[in-house]
Design a protein around this motif. Sequence first.
Motif, short mmCIF file in Angstrom:
data_model
loop_
_atom_site.label_atom_id
_atom_site.label_comp_id
_atom_site.label_asym_id
_atom_site.label_seq_id
_atom_site.Cartn_x
_atom_site.Cartn_y
_atom_site.Cartn_z
N MET A 37 -20.92 -11.75 -1.20
CA MET A 37 -21.47 -10.48 -1.66
C MET A 37 -20.37 -9.42 -1.78
SD MET A 37 -24.98 -10.39 0.63
CE MET A 37 -24.98 -8.62 0.67
N ALA A 38 -19.52 -9.34 -0.76
CA ALA A 38 -18.45 -8.34 -0.76
C ALA A 38 -17.45 -8.62 -1.88
CB ALA A 38 -17.74 -8.34 0.59
N ARG A 39 -17.13 -9.89 -2.11
CA ARG A 39 -16.19 -10.26 -3.17
C ARG A 39 -16.77 -9.90 -4.54
NH1 ARG A 39 -15.04 -15.76 -2.10
NH2 ARG A 39 -13.51 -15.04 -0.61
N ASP A 40 -18.05 -10.21 -4.76
CA ASP A 40 -18.69 -9.87 -6.03
C ASP A 40 -18.72 -8.36 -6.24
OD1 ASP A 40 -19.10 -12.57 -6.50
OD2 ASP A 40 -21.22 -12.53 -5.86
N GLU A 41 -19.05 -7.64 -5.18
CA GLU A 41 -19.09 -6.18 -5.25
C GLU A 41 -17.71 -5.60 -5.53
OE1 GLU A 41 -21.24 -2.87 -5.54
OE2 GLU A 41 -22.12 -4.77 -4.93
N ALA A 42 -16.68 -6.14 -4.90
CA ALA A 42 -15.32 -5.65 -5.13
C ALA A 42 -14.88 -5.92 -6.57
CB ALA A 42 -14.36 -6.31 -4.14
N GLU A 52 -6.78 -0.02 -9.34
CA GLU A 52 -6.04 0.85 -8.44
C GLU A 52 -6.84 2.06 -7.95
OE1 GLU A 52 -2.07 1.68 -9.50
OE2 GLU A 52 -1.72 -0.34 -10.27
N SER A 53 -8.15 2.06 -8.16
CA SER A 53 -8.97 3.18 -7.70
C SER A 53 -9.18 3.10 -6.19
CB SER A 53 -10.32 3.15 -8.41
OG SER A 53 -11.08 2.05 -7.96
N PRO A 54 -9.41 4.23 -5.56
CA PRO A 54 -9.66 4.23 -4.11
C PRO A 54 -10.91 3.43 -3.74
CG PRO A 54 -9.27 6.47 -4.89
CD PRO A 54 -9.34 5.59 -6.09
N GLU A 55 -11.92 3.47 -4.59
CA GLU A 55 -13.15 2.72 -4.33
C GLU A 55 -12.88 1.22 -4.34
OE1 GLU A 55 -14.21 6.60 -6.29
OE2 GLU A 55 -12.88 4.96 -6.81
N SER A 56 -12.06 0.79 -5.28
CA SER A 56 -11.69 -0.62 -5.35
C SER A 56 -10.91 -1.04 -4.12
CB SER A 56 -10.87 -0.88 -6.62
OG SER A 56 -10.50 -2.24 -6.71
N ALA A 57 -10.00 -0.18 -3.67
CA ALA A 57 -9.21 -0.49 -2.48
C ALA A 57 -10.12 -0.64 -1.26
CB ALA A 57 -8.17 0.59 -2.24
N VAL A 58 -11.10 0.23 -1.13
CA VAL A 58 -12.03 0.15 0.00
C VAL A 58 -12.83 -1.14 -0.07
CG1 VAL A 58 -14.10 1.18 1.01
CG2 VAL A 58 -12.20 2.63 0.35
N ALA A 59 -13.30 -1.48 -1.26
CA ALA A 59 -14.10 -2.70 -1.43
C ALA A 59 -13.29 -3.95 -1.09
CB ALA A 59 -14.64 -2.78 -2.85
N TRP A 60 -12.05 -3.99 -1.54
CA TRP A 60 -11.21 -5.15 -1.23
C TRP A 60 -10.79 -5.19 0.24
CZ3 TRP A 60 -11.54 -9.30 -3.85
CH2 TRP A 60 -11.83 -9.25 -5.21
N ASP A 61 -10.68 -4.01 0.87
CA ASP A 61 -10.42 -3.98 2.31
C ASP A 61 -11.57 -4.60 3.10
OD1 ASP A 61 -7.93 -2.84 2.09
OD2 ASP A 61 -8.60 -0.79 2.53
N ILE A 62 -12.79 -4.35 2.63
CA ILE A 62 -13.95 -4.94 3.28
C ILE A 62 -13.92 -6.45 3.14
CG2 ILE A 62 -16.47 -5.14 3.15
CD1 ILE A 62 -16.49 -2.13 2.44
N VAL A 63 -13.57 -6.95 1.94
CA VAL A 63 -13.46 -8.40 1.74
C VAL A 63 -12.41 -8.97 2.68
CG1 VAL A 63 -12.79 -10.20 0.10
CG2 VAL A 63 -14.23 -8.31 -0.66
N GLU A 64 -11.27 -8.31 2.76
CA GLU A 64 -10.20 -8.79 3.63
C GLU A 64 -10.63 -8.81 5.10
OE1 GLU A 64 -5.58 -7.67 4.74
OE2 GLU A 64 -6.54 -6.71 3.02
N GLU A 65 -11.35 -7.79 5.51
CA GLU A 65 -11.80 -7.74 6.90
C GLU A 65 -12.81 -8.85 7.20
OE1 GLU A 65 -13.73 -4.66 10.09
OE2 GLU A 65 -12.72 -3.87 8.33
N LEU A 66 -13.73 -9.10 6.28
CA LEU A 66 -14.69 -10.17 6.47
C LEU A 66 -14.00 -11.54 6.52
CD1 LEU A 66 -17.59 -8.93 4.16
CD2 LEU A 66 -17.61 -9.07 6.66
#
Length: 100
Positions: A37-42, A52-66
């Motif tokens: 889900m997080a990967r699809d959302e990112a 390079e948007s801040p929102e994209s960075a946050v979304a990919w950080d969540i994927v990385e943390e999971l």
Amino acid sequence: MAQVLTRTQRLANTRNYGANSQENQGHSIPLSLRIDMARDEARAIAAEKGIESPESAVAWDIVEELLSIAAHRRTQEPKSAFERYCLEHPGASEARIYDV
């Protein structure tokens, strides 16, 4: 931006810190599904807002943390009785590994 933060917050809030956690009892989502889900959302956020948007960075950080949580869990999986026996008795014939 508020909609993006809501999405990423929803994904961040689905993290499971333990089976005995009060907040996760009764409505736990499997970690592999949360990662998907997080990967699809990112990917969707990156396509919509740019890589390079801040929102994209946050979304990919969540994927990385999971993914980090999943890797940590794999290292902590309980060993079977046979694996414990092999660790305790490395010289036993059952514990030997042969290359053929």
